[in-house]
Design an enzyme around this catalytic site. Structure first.
Site, short mmCIF file in Angstrom:
data_model
loop_
_atom_site.label_atom_id
_atom_site.label_comp_id
_atom_site.label_asym_id
_atom_site.label_seq_id
_atom_site.Cartn_x
_atom_site.Cartn_y
_atom_site.Cartn_z
CB SER A 292 -11.84 7.61 -3.09
OG SER A 292 -11.48 8.30 -1.90
CG ASP B 228 -2.67 8.76 4.89
OD1 ASP B 228 -2.81 9.39 3.82
OD2 ASP B 228 -3.61 8.16 5.44
CG ASN C 111 -8.44 1.76 -2.28
OD1 ASN C 111 -8.32 1.05 -3.26
ND2 ASN C 111 -9.01 1.35 -1.16
CB CYS D 155 -14.54 -0.41 -9.11
SG CYS D 155 -13.64 -0.01 -7.60
CG ASP E 269 -1.95 2.04 6.36
OD1 ASP E 269 -2.30 1.67 5.21
OD2 ASP E 269 -2.20 3.17 6.82
CG ASP F 227 -1.71 1.22 1.42
OD1 ASP F 227 -2.46 1.56 0.49
OD2 ASP F 227 -1.59 1.88 2.47
NE ARG F 228 0.38 7.42 -2.56
CZ ARG F 228 -0.28 8.34 -3.25
NH1 ARG F 228 -0.09 8.47 -4.55
NH2 ARG F 228 -1.14 9.14 -2.66
CG ASP F 229 -1.19 7.59 0.49
OD1 ASP F 229 -0.09 8.05 0.15
OD2 ASP F 229 -2.21 7.70 -0.22
#
Length: 183
Positions: free
Chosen positions: A59, A22, A57, A99, A128, A14-16
């Site tokens: 959004s 984050d 994600n 989705c 996380d 995951d990135r953030d």
């Protein structure tokens, strides 16, 4: 002697909150700051010949808070700071869009694995929050939760595997403690 870890071909992140601090709906590449130890862990994973990828994600795109170009710019900065990734997957949808890519759905993990030419069972996904490990389970990948202060207690309780930090998460994977090898 073959170990369970020998079946691991990719570690996806995951990135953030996992690789970088984050910053909610971040569209400013100048605000990207790697988490302590992230580069060292990624260098270790890459040095073992394992593929790496980022699944995120976003959004804010669907909500009109970010543009795809801003997300691309932030992702480019992540690569500048943490080195190249073999695959990137970004879900631009909101939770209600239905989705298959938005975590906890398995779509981004499945797509990343397809692009890498591996089966999801040969990948691990580190994140996380609960939706990260739920996406891993739904895809048939190994999931590891690395909680932050924003991670809800019930997400930690529900996670099948929890590590104190990225280094410990990758160490568990490399020791073969989490992946099932051939019988």
């Amino acid at each position: 002697m073959a170990t369970a870890a020998s079946t691991l071909k990719a570690v996806l992140f995951d990135r953030d909150g996992t690789l970088v601090f984050d910053v909610p709906y971040n569209g400013n590449a100048e605000l990207v700051r790697p988490l302590p130890g992230a580069r060292k862990v990624l260098d270790e994973v890459r040095g073992l010949g394992l593929a790496t990828g980022v699944l995120s994600n976003q959004s804010g795109i669907a909500r009109g808070l970010l543009t795809q170009e801003e997300v691309d710019s932030v992702n480019a900065r992540v690569e500048d700071l943490l080195g190249p990734f073999d695959v990137w997957e970004v879900c631009p949808h909101e939770a209600g869009d239905g989705c298959r890519c938005r975590k906890p759905a398995p779509g981004m993990i499945q797509s990343a694995c397809r692009r890498l030419g591996i089966d999801p069972s040969e990948a691990a996904f580190i994140g996380d929050i609960g939706s990260d490990v739920e996406a891993a389970a739904a895809a048939g990948a190994c999931g590891v939760l690395v909680p932050t202060p924003q991670t809800r207690p019930e997400e930690v309780t529900a996670a099948p595997e929890v590590a104190a930090d990225l280094e410990q998460a990758v160490s568990l994977l490399l020791q073969g403690m989490l992946l099932r090898g051939p019988a």
